[in-house]
Design a protein around this motif. Structure first.
Motif, PDB file in Angstrom:
ATOM      1  N   ARG A  53     -18.636   0.053 -45.417  1.00  7.56           N
ATOM      2  CA  ARG A  53     -17.432   0.867 -45.286  1.00  7.56           C
ATOM      3  C   ARG A  53     -17.765   2.169 -44.579  1.00  7.56           C
ATOM      4  O   ARG A  53     -18.866   2.710 -44.709  1.00  7.56           O
ATOM      5  CB  ARG A  53     -16.763   1.104 -46.645  1.00  7.56           C
ATOM      6  N   SER A  86      -8.332   5.455 -49.745  1.00  7.93           N
ATOM      7  CA  SER A  86      -9.238   4.761 -50.654  1.00  7.93           C
ATOM      8  C   SER A  86     -10.503   5.554 -50.949  1.00  7.93           C
ATOM      9  O   SER A  86     -11.073   5.427 -52.031  1.00  7.93           O
ATOM     10  CB  SER A  86      -9.595   3.380 -50.102  1.00  7.93           C
ATOM     11  N   THR A  87     -10.963   6.364 -50.001  1.00  6.65           N
ATOM     12  CA  THR A  87     -12.158   7.156 -50.236  1.00  6.65           C
ATOM     13  C   THR A  87     -11.882   8.315 -51.185  1.00  6.65           C
ATOM     14  O   THR A  87     -12.620   8.529 -52.142  1.00  6.65           O
ATOM     15  CB  THR A  87     -12.731   7.675 -48.915  1.00  6.65           C
ATOM     16  N   ASN A 144     -16.364   5.664 -44.720  1.00  9.64           N
ATOM     17  CA  ASN A 144     -15.472   6.471 -45.544  1.00  9.64           C
ATOM     18  C   ASN A 144     -14.824   7.620 -44.780  1.00  9.64           C
ATOM     19  O   ASN A 144     -13.826   8.171 -45.244  1.00  9.64           O
ATOM     20  CB  ASN A 144     -16.219   7.002 -46.769  1.00  9.64           C
ATOM     21  N   LYS A 145     -15.369   7.982 -43.630  1.00 14.24           N
ATOM     22  CA  LYS A 145     -14.706   8.983 -42.801  1.00 14.24           C
ATOM     23  C   LYS A 145     -13.402   8.449 -42.233  1.00 14.24           C
ATOM     24  O   LYS A 145     -12.494   9.227 -41.922  1.00 14.24           O
ATOM     25  CB  LYS A 145     -15.622   9.436 -41.666  1.00 14.24           C
ATOM     26  N   TRP A 151     -17.345   2.342 -54.171  1.00 17.08           N
ATOM     27  CA  TRP A 151     -16.525   3.259 -53.360  1.00 17.08           C
ATOM     28  C   TRP A 151     -17.364   4.073 -52.381  1.00 17.08           C
ATOM     29  O   TRP A 151     -16.903   4.395 -51.284  1.00 17.08           O
ATOM     30  CB  TRP A 151     -15.700   4.192 -54.261  1.00 17.08           C
ATOM     31  N   SER A 152     -18.597   4.427 -52.775  1.00 14.20           N
ATOM     32  CA  SER A 152     -19.454   5.240 -51.918  1.00 14.20           C
ATOM     33  C   SER A 152     -20.088   4.445 -50.783  1.00 14.20           C
ATOM     34  O   SER A 152     -20.606   5.039 -49.836  1.00 14.20           O
ATOM     35  CB  SER A 152     -20.560   5.884 -52.750  1.00 14.20           C
ATOM     36  N   GLY A 153     -20.089   3.120 -50.885  1.00 19.38           N
ATOM     37  CA  GLY A 153     -20.778   2.277 -49.928  1.00 19.38           C
ATOM     38  C   GLY A 153     -22.253   2.085 -50.205  1.00 19.38           C
ATOM     39  O   GLY A 153     -22.930   1.402 -49.424  1.00 19.38           O
ATOM     40  N   ASP A 193     -11.766   5.637 -43.805  1.00 15.12           N
ATOM     41  CA  ASP A 193     -11.104   4.822 -44.835  1.00 15.12           C
ATOM     42  C   ASP A 193     -11.016   3.358 -44.392  1.00 15.12           C
ATOM     43  O   ASP A 193      -9.964   2.717 -44.512  1.00 15.12           O
ATOM     44  CB  ASP A 193      -9.704   5.356 -45.147  1.00 15.12           C
TER      45      ASP A 193
END
Length: 124
Positions: free
Chosen positions: A72, A27-28, A74-75, A53-55, A77
């Motif tokens: 989130r 997703s990231t 992102n490291k 998406w970036s948080g 997902d």
């Protein structure tokens, strides 16, 4: 396609807290927005929270009343929903969803990928 998987639900008492997790591989890299929804018995699906998406930005449905926070990592997902001061009316199946757009919108119709849900039950 992406298959999100939720976890972290359970049985708690009113006033307790829970943190739900949503593992969403890819997703990231794909820059997908994400959202949390819930379905209460005999109710329609309800938007709770959405995240870019970036948080870096997020927004919430009125029913959260300042008690819920979406984040989130992102490291990994992974998307989280921190829920504090839970009430019996919060009892529901909670779903994580992903949209191909960058923004986690309020409209369920914009989400392409859905998890199978995790049950939250809050005793009075």
């Amino acid at each position: 396609q992406v298959q999100p998987v939720e976890s972290g639900g359970g049985l708690v008492q009113a006033g307790d807290s829970l943190r739900l997790s949503c593992i969403a591989p890819g997703s990231t890299d794909k820059m997908y927005g994400a959202g949390w929804f819930r379905q209460r018995p005999e109710k329609e699906r309800e938007f709770l929270a959405g995240i870019h998406w970036s948080g870096d930005s997020a927004h919430y449905g009125a029913s959260t009343r300042g008690r819920f926070t979406i984040t989130r990592d992102n490291k990994k997902d992974t998307i989280f929903l921190q829920m504090n001061n839970l009430e019996p009316d919060d009892s529901a199946i909670y779903y994580c969803a992903l949209t191909t757009g960058a923004i986690g919108t309020r409209s369920a119709n914009m989400y392409s990928f859905w998890g199978q849900g995790t049950q939250v039950t809050v005793e009075p």
